[in-house]
Structures are given as C-alpha cells and as structure tokens.
Scaffold this motif. Sequence first.
Motif, PDB file in Angstrom:
ATOM      1  N   GLY A   1       2.221   2.987   7.140  1.00 15.50           N
ATOM      2  CA  GLY A   1       3.107   1.828   7.200  1.00 15.50           C
ATOM      3  C   GLY A   1       4.365   1.949   6.360  1.00 15.50           C
ATOM      4  O   GLY A   1       5.200   1.047   6.347  1.00 15.50           O
ATOM      5  N   LEU A   2       4.523   3.072   5.636  1.00 13.04           N
ATOM      6  CA  LEU A   2       5.692   3.218   4.767  1.00 13.04           C
ATOM      7  C   LEU A   2       6.985   3.321   5.567  1.00 13.04           C
ATOM      8  O   LEU A   2       7.031   3.924   6.635  1.00 13.04           O
ATOM      9  N   ARG A   3       8.040   2.727   5.007  1.00 18.45           N
ATOM     10  CA  ARG A   3       9.387   2.827   5.572  1.00 18.45           C
ATOM     11  C   ARG A   3      10.326   3.283   4.458  1.00 18.45           C
ATOM     12  O   ARG A   3      10.012   3.153   3.277  1.00 18.45           O
ATOM     13  N   TRP A   4      11.469   3.814   4.825  1.00 21.07           N
ATOM     14  CA  TRP A   4      12.421   4.272   3.807  1.00 21.07           C
ATOM     15  C   TRP A   4      12.846   3.126   2.894  1.00 21.07           C
ATOM     16  O   TRP A   4      13.108   3.324   1.717  1.00 21.07           O
ATOM     17  N   ILE A   5      12.899   1.919   3.448  1.00 23.43           N
ATOM     18  CA  ILE A   5      13.317   0.774   2.643  1.00 23.43           C
ATOM     19  C   ILE A   5      12.315   0.470   1.524  1.00 23.43           C
ATOM     20  O   ILE A   5      12.632  -0.188   0.539  1.00 23.43           O
ATOM     21  N   ASP A   6      11.072   0.972   1.652  1.00 20.20           N
ATOM     22  CA  ASP A   6      10.040   0.754   0.632  1.00 20.20           C
ATOM     23  C   ASP A   6      10.190   1.689  -0.569  1.00 20.20           C
ATOM     24  O   ASP A   6       9.472   1.547  -1.549  1.00 20.20           O
ATOM     25  N   LEU A   7      11.111   2.629  -0.480  1.00 21.85           N
ATOM     26  CA  LEU A   7      11.282   3.634  -1.525  1.00 21.85           C
ATOM     27  C   LEU A   7      12.579   3.396  -2.302  1.00 21.85           C
ATOM     28  O   LEU A   7      13.637   3.244  -1.716  1.00 21.85           O
ATOM     29  N   ASP A   8      12.470   3.364  -3.627  1.00 21.81           N
ATOM     30  CA  ASP A   8      13.640   3.239  -4.491  1.00 21.81           C
ATOM     31  C   ASP A   8      13.696   4.486  -5.368  1.00 21.81           C
ATOM     32  O   ASP A   8      12.973   4.601  -6.369  1.00 21.81           O
ATOM     33  N   LEU A   9      14.530   5.444  -4.982  1.00 19.31           N
ATOM     34  CA  LEU A   9      14.615   6.710  -5.713  1.00 19.31           C
ATOM     35  C   LEU A   9      15.222   6.541  -7.093  1.00 19.31           C
ATOM     36  O   LEU A   9      14.871   7.269  -8.016  1.00 19.31           O
ATOM     37  N   ASP A  10      16.134   5.591  -7.258  1.00 19.33           N
ATOM     38  CA  ASP A  10      16.744   5.366  -8.566  1.00 19.33           C
ATOM     39  C   ASP A  10      15.709   4.898  -9.589  1.00 19.33           C
ATOM     40  O   ASP A  10      15.716   5.346 -10.736  1.00 19.33           O
ATOM     41  N   ARG A  11      14.852   4.013  -9.178  1.00 17.60           N
ATOM     42  CA  ARG A  11      13.817   3.495 -10.089  1.00 17.60           C
ATOM     43  C   ARG A  11      12.520   4.306 -10.025  1.00 17.60           C
ATOM     44  O   ARG A  11      11.588   4.032 -10.770  1.00 17.60           O
ATOM     45  N   ARG A  12      12.456   5.215  -9.078  1.00 17.24           N
ATOM     46  CA  ARG A  12      11.251   6.024  -8.847  1.00 17.24           C
ATOM     47  C   ARG A  12      10.055   5.121  -8.557  1.00 17.24           C
ATOM     48  O   ARG A  12       8.999   5.252  -9.139  1.00 17.24           O
ATOM     49  N   GLU A  13      10.289   4.186  -7.615  1.00 16.12           N
ATOM     50  CA  GLU A  13       9.265   3.217  -7.240  1.00 16.12           C
ATOM     51  C   GLU A  13       9.013   3.244  -5.740  1.00 16.12           C
ATOM     52  O   GLU A  13       9.913   3.492  -4.952  1.00 16.12           O
ATOM     53  N   LEU A  14       7.792   2.955  -5.383  1.00 11.78           N
ATOM     54  CA  LEU A  14       7.391   2.854  -3.988  1.00 11.78           C
ATOM     55  C   LEU A  14       6.630   1.553  -3.824  1.00 11.78           C
ATOM     56  O   LEU A  14       5.701   1.267  -4.590  1.00 11.78           O
ATOM     57  N   ALA A  15       7.032   0.741  -2.875  1.00  7.68           N
ATOM     58  CA  ALA A  15       6.359  -0.533  -2.618  1.00  7.68           C
ATOM     59  C   ALA A  15       5.512  -0.396  -1.354  1.00  7.68           C
ATOM     60  O   ALA A  15       6.028  -0.058  -0.293  1.00  7.68           O
ATOM     61  N   VAL A  16       4.231  -0.622  -1.488  1.00 10.09           N
ATOM     62  CA  VAL A  16       3.337  -0.602  -0.336  1.00 10.09           C
ATOM     63  C   VAL A  16       3.189  -2.039   0.123  1.00 10.09           C
ATOM     64  O   VAL A  16       2.500  -2.838  -0.510  1.00 10.09           O
ATOM     65  N   ASN A  17       3.880  -2.383   1.206  1.00 13.72           N
ATOM     66  CA  ASN A  17       3.947  -3.768   1.670  1.00 13.72           C
ATOM     67  C   ASN A  17       3.222  -4.031   2.975  1.00 13.72           C
ATOM     68  O   ASN A  17       3.030  -5.182   3.344  1.00 13.72           O
ATOM     69  N   ARG A  18       2.870  -2.978   3.697  1.00 19.34           N
ATOM     70  CA  ARG A  18       2.269  -3.210   5.009  1.00 19.34           C
ATOM     71  C   ARG A  18       1.469  -2.000   5.427  1.00 19.34           C
ATOM     72  O   ARG A  18       1.621  -0.912   4.863  1.00 19.34           O
ATOM     73  N   GLN A  19       0.634  -2.214   6.425  1.00 22.40           N
ATOM     74  CA  GLN A  19      -0.093  -1.112   7.033  1.00 22.40           C
ATOM     75  C   GLN A  19      -0.359  -1.471   8.483  1.00 22.40           C
ATOM     76  O   GLN A  19      -0.628  -2.627   8.799  1.00 22.40           O
ATOM     77  N   PRO A  20      -0.254  -0.490   9.360  1.00 24.41           N
ATOM     78  CA  PRO A  20      -0.531  -0.774  10.772  1.00 24.41           C
ATOM     79  C   PRO A  20      -2.017  -1.074  10.972  1.00 24.41           C
ATOM     80  O   PRO A  20      -2.862  -0.542  10.270  1.00 24.41           O
ATOM     81  N   VAL A  21      -2.300  -1.938  11.905  1.00 27.63           N
ATOM     82  CA  VAL A  21      -3.677  -2.305  12.226  1.00 27.63           C
ATOM     83  C   VAL A  21      -3.863  -2.147  13.725  1.00 27.63           C
ATOM     84  O   VAL A  21      -3.044  -2.606  14.521  1.00 27.63           O
ATOM     85  N   ARG A  22      -4.917  -1.481  14.105  1.00 30.66           N
ATOM     86  CA  ARG A  22      -5.220  -1.304  15.529  1.00 30.66           C
ATOM     87  C   ARG A  22      -6.168  -2.414  15.951  1.00 30.66           C
ATOM     88  O   ARG A  22      -7.203  -2.629  15.338  1.00 30.66           O
ATOM     89  N   THR A  23      -5.788  -3.128  16.991  1.00 28.03           N
ATOM     90  CA  THR A  23      -6.639  -4.185  17.525  1.00 28.03           C
ATOM     91  C   THR A  23      -7.141  -3.745  18.896  1.00 28.03           C
ATOM     92  O   THR A  23      -6.442  -3.047  19.628  1.00 28.03           O
ATOM     93  N   PRO A  24      -8.349  -4.148  19.251  1.00 33.00           N
ATOM     94  CA  PRO A  24      -8.873  -3.737  20.552  1.00 33.00           C
ATOM     95  C   PRO A  24      -8.072  -4.381  21.677  1.00 33.00           C
ATOM     96  O   PRO A  24      -7.607  -5.510  21.559  1.00 33.00           O
ATOM     97  N   THR A  25      -7.892  -3.624  22.741  1.00 36.13           N
ATOM     98  CA  THR A  25      -7.179  -4.163  23.898  1.00 36.13           C
ATOM     99  C   THR A  25      -8.141  -5.020  24.713  1.00 36.13           C
ATOM    100  O   THR A  25      -9.303  -4.638  24.908  1.00 36.13           O
ATOM    101  N   PRO A  26      -7.689  -6.174  25.161  1.00 38.89           N
ATOM    102  CA  PRO A  26      -8.575  -7.040  25.952  1.00 38.89           C
ATOM    103  C   PRO A  26      -8.921  -6.379  27.274  1.00 38.89           C
ATOM    104  O   PRO A  26      -8.129  -5.670  27.861  1.00 38.89           O
ATOM    105  N   THR A  27     -10.131  -6.611  27.730  1.00 36.52           N
ATOM    106  CA  THR A  27     -10.566  -6.025  29.011  1.00 36.52           C
ATOM    107  C   THR A  27     -10.524  -7.029  30.102  1.00 36.52           C
ATOM    108  O   THR A  27     -10.429  -8.199  29.934  1.00 36.52           O
TER     109      THR A  27
END
Length: 109
Positions: A83-109
């Motif tokens: 779920g990481l995106r470039w916007i989650d990374l701050d190279l100046d501060r050497r920080e990474l924010a983990v804000n989201r993760q993809p979730v797989r949902t079952p497809t309806p039948t």
Amino acid sequence: MCEGLIASNPARMIRLPASCRPYPQVWTDRRVAAWRREGEHPTVAVWTADQLAEFLAFARHDRLHVLWQLIALRGLRRGEAAGLRWIDLDLDRRELAVNRQPVRTPTPT
C-alpha cells in the motif's frame, strides 16, 4: 423510548470462542528439510538472521530490493508494503508513514 429503538444492544450478550492464534516458528534445518520433502510448513514461519542475509544477498539486483530490505528490517507486513505510495515517504526527515494497505474482498457470485 422512541418507536423502533431498543434499550440495550443484544450483541453485547454474545460470547465468542477464543481464537487460536498461530505462533511464529523459526525455519530450522529440520523444518526446511520437512518442507522440501513433504511440502509441510508452519502457518507462520520466520527466517533466521543468516537466512535473511542470504535472501537479501540473492535479491540485491532485484528491482524491489529496497522494498525487501524495508519489509525485513522494519517489520512491515506484506499489505502495508503493497500500500505504500511515494507521498508516504519523506526523505528529508527520513520518515515513512504507513497509512493504508490493500484488502482483497471476495467477488460476489
């Protein structure tokens, strides 16, 4: 009391059985041999420091090598890393924010 409202939450009375949480097991030589021989493996398995170093050395030219290092050395879960995106990374501060993760949902039948 207003019409259609109930005084208490009936779900509060539900008692669920305790969950059985699998504990991580180290990939010992014996477990690796059983996996190669029979395909048997622990539900949750962790590498030894030597195994991790061997993997990172093997993957050093992989385009995702930095991601493998991040997962291995900072404890990110697969979904968090995916779920990481470039916007989650701050190279100046050497920080990474983990804000989201993809979730797989079952497809309806």
